[in-house]
Design a protein around this motif. Structure first.
Motif, mmCIF file in Angstrom:
data_model
loop_
_atom_site.group_PDB
_atom_site.id
_atom_site.type_symbol
_atom_site.label_atom_id
_atom_site.label_comp_id
_atom_site.label_asym_id
_atom_site.label_seq_id
_atom_site.Cartn_x
_atom_site.Cartn_y
_atom_site.Cartn_z
ATOM 1 N N LEU A 147 -38.105 23.657 45.994
ATOM 2 C CA LEU A 147 -37.517 24.764 45.701
ATOM 3 C C LEU A 147 -36.215 24.384 44.615
ATOM 4 C CD1 LEU A 147 -35.368 27.405 45.799
ATOM 5 C CD2 LEU A 147 -34.529 26.238 47.712
ATOM 6 N N SER A 148 -35.779 22.899 44.935
ATOM 7 C CA SER A 148 -34.683 22.616 43.833
ATOM 8 C C SER A 148 -35.171 22.515 42.213
ATOM 9 C CB SER A 148 -34.414 20.853 44.466
ATOM 10 O OG SER A 148 -35.161 20.375 44.391
ATOM 11 N N GLY A 149 -36.886 21.691 42.194
ATOM 12 C CA GLY A 149 -36.546 22.265 40.815
ATOM 13 C C GLY A 149 -36.516 23.398 40.423
ATOM 14 N N LYS A 150 -37.645 23.883 40.939
ATOM 15 C CA LYS A 150 -36.975 25.913 40.693
ATOM 16 C C LYS A 150 -35.309 26.737 39.874
ATOM 17 C CE LYS A 150 -39.007 30.634 41.325
ATOM 18 N NZ LYS A 150 -38.825 31.370 42.248
ATOM 19 N N LEU A 151 -34.594 25.971 40.408
ATOM 20 C CA LEU A 151 -32.849 26.246 40.348
ATOM 21 C C LEU A 151 -32.595 25.518 39.707
ATOM 22 C CD1 LEU A 151 -31.597 26.119 44.254
ATOM 23 C CD2 LEU A 151 -32.337 27.902 42.733
ATOM 24 N N ILE A 152 -33.100 24.220 39.017
ATOM 25 C CA ILE A 152 -32.598 23.044 37.836
ATOM 26 C C ILE A 152 -32.955 23.948 36.562
ATOM 27 C CG2 ILE A 152 -34.545 21.775 38.168
ATOM 28 C CD1 ILE A 152 -30.907 21.153 37.250
ATOM 29 N N SER A 153 -34.285 24.439 37.021
ATOM 30 C CA SER A 153 -34.915 24.922 35.490
ATOM 31 C C SER A 153 -34.381 25.865 34.557
ATOM 32 C CB SER A 153 -36.038 25.500 35.774
ATOM 33 O OG SER A 153 -36.590 26.619 36.795
ATOM 34 N N GLU A 154 -33.474 27.091 36.294
ATOM 35 C CA GLU A 154 -32.961 28.097 35.855
ATOM 36 C C GLU A 154 -31.236 28.022 35.857
ATOM 37 O OE1 GLU A 154 -34.676 30.669 39.614
ATOM 38 O OE2 GLU A 154 -32.537 29.933 39.898
ATOM 39 N N VAL A 155 -31.321 27.058 35.848
ATOM 40 C CA VAL A 155 -29.811 25.889 35.110
ATOM 41 C C VAL A 155 -29.738 25.958 33.481
ATOM 42 C CG1 VAL A 155 -28.269 23.993 35.271
ATOM 43 C CG2 VAL A 155 -28.720 25.594 37.676
ATOM 44 N N LEU A 156 -30.775 25.415 33.351
ATOM 45 C CA LEU A 156 -31.591 25.062 32.187
ATOM 46 C C LEU A 156 -31.374 26.131 30.953
ATOM 47 C CD1 LEU A 156 -30.699 22.080 32.932
ATOM 48 C CD2 LEU A 156 -32.338 21.586 31.987
ATOM 49 N N ARG A 157 -31.869 27.533 31.245
ATOM 50 C CA ARG A 157 -32.325 27.954 30.657
ATOM 51 C C ARG A 157 -30.428 29.168 30.586
ATOM 52 N NH1 ARG A 157 -37.307 30.542 33.172
ATOM 53 N NH2 ARG A 157 -36.426 29.508 34.816
ATOM 54 N N GLY A 158 -29.645 28.754 31.173
ATOM 55 C CA GLY A 158 -28.659 29.178 31.677
ATOM 56 C C GLY A 158 -28.094 30.082 32.643
ATOM 57 N N ASP A 159 -28.837 29.940 33.477
ATOM 58 C CA ASP A 159 -28.639 30.672 35.550
ATOM 59 C C ASP A 159 -28.172 30.012 36.373
ATOM 60 O OD1 ASP A 159 -28.387 32.153 37.036
ATOM 61 O OD2 ASP A 159 -30.371 33.123 36.991
ATOM 62 N N ALA A 160 -27.130 30.099 36.198
ATOM 63 C CA ALA A 160 -26.982 28.405 37.749
ATOM 64 C C ALA A 160 -26.296 29.268 38.579
ATOM 65 C CB ALA A 160 -25.681 27.928 37.040
ATOM 66 N N GLU A 161 -26.987 30.605 39.180
ATOM 67 C CA GLU A 161 -26.077 31.252 40.256
ATOM 68 C C GLU A 161 -26.216 30.642 41.409
ATOM 69 O OE1 GLU A 161 -25.044 36.087 41.487
ATOM 70 O OE2 GLU A 161 -26.802 35.596 40.748
ATOM 71 N N ARG A 162 -28.068 30.113 41.858
ATOM 72 C CA ARG A 162 -28.116 30.322 42.624
ATOM 73 C C ARG A 162 -28.249 28.423 42.806
ATOM 74 N NH1 ARG A 162 -34.204 31.298 44.331
ATOM 75 N NH2 ARG A 162 -35.044 30.795 43.371
ATOM 76 N N PHE A 163 -28.245 27.602 41.580
ATOM 77 C CA PHE A 163 -28.088 26.411 42.615
ATOM 78 C C PHE A 163 -26.412 26.288 42.602
ATOM 79 C CE2 PHE A 163 -26.203 22.386 40.582
ATOM 80 C CZ PHE A 163 -27.952 21.345 39.890
ATOM 81 N N ASP A 164 -25.421 27.014 42.143
ATOM 82 C CA ASP A 164 -24.216 26.292 42.362
ATOM 83 C C ASP A 164 -24.179 26.572 43.399
ATOM 84 O OD1 ASP A 164 -23.351 25.500 39.835
ATOM 85 O OD2 ASP A 164 -22.409 27.472 39.030
ATOM 86 N N ALA A 165 -25.026 28.052 44.093
ATOM 87 C CA ALA A 165 -24.898 27.701 45.849
ATOM 88 C C ALA A 165 -25.083 26.668 46.850
ATOM 89 C CB ALA A 165 -25.703 29.061 46.339
ATOM 90 N N PHE A 166 -25.090 25.795 46.186
ATOM 91 C CA PHE A 166 -25.542 24.529 46.736
ATOM 92 C C PHE A 166 -24.645 23.658 46.264
ATOM 93 C CE2 PHE A 166 -29.904 26.218 47.328
ATOM 94 C CZ PHE A 166 -30.278 26.130 48.549
ATOM 95 N N ALA A 167 -24.510 23.973 44.905
ATOM 96 C CA ALA A 167 -23.211 22.831 44.014
ATOM 97 C C ALA A 167 -22.036 22.744 44.859
ATOM 98 C CB ALA A 167 -23.961 22.951 42.775
ATOM 99 N N ARG A 168 -21.671 24.428 45.270
ATOM 100 C CA ARG A 168 -20.447 24.926 45.724
ATOM 101 C C ARG A 168 -20.192 23.733 47.235
ATOM 102 N NH1 ARG A 168 -21.010 29.984 42.763
ATOM 103 N NH2 ARG A 168 -21.351 30.213 44.403
ATOM 104 N N LEU A 169 -21.363 23.609 47.808
ATOM 105 C CA LEU A 169 -21.501 23.185 48.883
ATOM 106 C C LEU A 169 -20.134 21.714 49.234
ATOM 107 C CD1 LEU A 169 -24.214 23.987 51.123
ATOM 108 C CD2 LEU A 169 -22.357 25.153 51.197
ATOM 109 N N PRO A 170 -19.433 21.644 50.168
ATOM 110 C CA PRO A 170 -18.300 19.769 50.504
ATOM 111 C C PRO A 170 -19.727 19.311 50.477
ATOM 112 C CG PRO A 170 -18.199 21.271 51.938
ATOM 113 C CD PRO A 170 -19.237 22.218 51.365
#
Length: 425
Positions: free
Chosen positions: A372-395
């Motif tokens: 899953l994480s590999g797919k999310l980082i590919s989304e970030v680099l293409r300009g869509d960080a919403e799903r990656f940031d759902a994890f990144a916001r966790l403390p």
């Protein structure tokens, strides 16, 4: 460094070693780590046209990715009800919507790239007492709310049809789970990356990273200039390479044995439908049959990733408790490997610098969550960080006790939970 002497290394599909980096090169994305996290990110990125370089300190799948129990287990090390309690309804909604996606990605990869890795569907969570069975009943209802309707609650009679042991009082069958040969999956994904133009270098440990435009990742004999850098080393990332990552995580060891090949009748008598199994204890046992009818059995945790002196002495008593009929079975392989634990038991995703990202700390659920994480980082680099940031916001919380005391304090906490497991409370 070569592979440890595991069942997986002994039965790996034929493959040639990847070259060692011995020059200065350029790319769009440099990924540090050639396990599932790095391979998944590289494959998702190369599929959409990025020029990717993967630097692996040893061999592809050398760490946890090529040594684990091979179980495709859905969700995270903390389930969505705990996520909602700790982080709120919106975090639960976002992360819950993704908790079965990693397994779907794996099945897609196997099919799309014809990866020969002995995939078999179906996994069982086994309850050793009434409290654990009640938890599985709630888990079934919860997972159904998030779209998994391929679940079956097993009573005592039903689980004994699936697993030939008297230890369990029930269980939960997840037909969206499964098991496979993890090293062969990693090798197949690496070959797919090559086919898409990605470059992989083995025996090419990153020795330093200079952040800038571009970022520069140095190895003993070469250097990579990259617009983006992704840290994906997990438990095998050298702590000094990026201390900000090691402060909030802890490598932990798990041990596995593989028996001699069993007869077909003997193997089928243990698990007639060839599902993988993990129990519901805090320090859990997990086991499955391999393609050549060995029983692969693992369990326990060594905090701080110390190498046990005698793996067989640790695991054989656990195997015998579950399957006394295998009292005298020969063990052909025994090995250990490290996974990366976080205090929250949730994966840690985030940004270190501009265009520098990390993904780590799957806490025992790495087979699915890394994909899953590999797919999310590919989304970030293409300009869509919403799903990656759902994890990144966790403390990302530090372990209590700091570098010196986090291992003994965590081990003390585990003793308490292990006592609860034994008492069934």
């Amino acid at each position: 460094m070569n592979y440890v002497e595991s069942y997986y290394a002994a039965t790996a599909n034929p493959h040639a070693p990847w070259p060692t980096l011995q020059e200065s090169i350029q790319c769009d994305v440099c990924i540090i780590g050639g396990g599932f996290t790095g391979l998944s990110a590289a494959l998702h990125l190369t599929e959409v046209g990025y020029d990717v370089v993967v630097l692996e300190a040893a061999r592809v799948g050398f760490g946890a990715s090529g040594r684990n129990g091979g179980q495709v287990v859905n969700s995270y090390s903390r389930d969505v009800d705990v996520i909602e309690q700790r982080y709120g309804k919106e975090s639960a909604r976002m992360l819950g919507s993704m908790m079965f996606e990693g397994a779907e990605i794996i099945r897609d990869r196997i099919k799309r790239y014809a990866i020969d890795c002995d995939y078999r569907p179906g996994g069982v969570f086994a309850a050793l007492n009434a409290r654990q069975l009640a938890h599985l009943r709630k888990q079934k209802a919860l997972w159904q709310q998030y779209g998994n309707h391929d679940l079956e609650l097993l009573d005592e009679r039903a689980i004994r049809r699936e697993v030939a042991t008297e230890r369990y009082v029930g269980g939960l069958l997840d037909r969206r789970g499964g098991h496979l040969h993890p090293l062969n999956l990693a090798l197949g994904e690496a070959e797919a990356i090559r086919r898409h133009g990605g470059r992989i270098y083995e025996q090419s440990a990153a020795t330093s990273v200079v952040y800038g435009t571009p970022n520069r990742v140095k190895t003993a004999q070469g250097e990579v200039s990259a617009t983006f850098v992704i840290f994906a080393g997990n438990a095998y990332l050298a702590p000094q390479l990026e201390p900000r990552l090691s402060r909030k995580s802890m490598p932990c060891g798990s041990q596995i044995v593989a028996t001699e090949p069993l007869s077909t009748d003997q193997a089928l008598s243990l698990m007639p439908n060839n599902y993988c199994v993990e129990d519901c204890n805090y320090l859990l046992d997990y086991f499955r049959l391999t393609a050549d009818n060995r029983l692969l059995y693992g369990g326990g945790v060594v905090y701080g990733a110390r190498e046990p002196a005698d793996i067989e002495a640790l695991i054989r008593p656990r195997l015998r408790r579950t399957f006394p009929q295998l009292q005298n079975v020969k063990l052909d392989f025994s090995w250990s490997g490290n996974f990366l634990l976080t205090l929250s038991r949730m994966p840690q995703f985030g940004r270190l610098e501009k265009n520098v990202y990390f993904m780590q700390g799957d806490s025992g659920h790495g087979v699915t969550s890394t994909h899953l994480s590999g797919k999310l980082i590919s989304e970030v680099l293409r300009g869509d960080a919403e799903r990656f940031d759902a994890f990144a916001r966790l403390p990302h919380l530090p372990f209590p006790g700091g570098r010196r005391f986090k291992v003994p304090l965590t081990a003390m906490g585990a003793v308490w939970y292990a006592l609860r497991d034994r008492l069934g409370v």
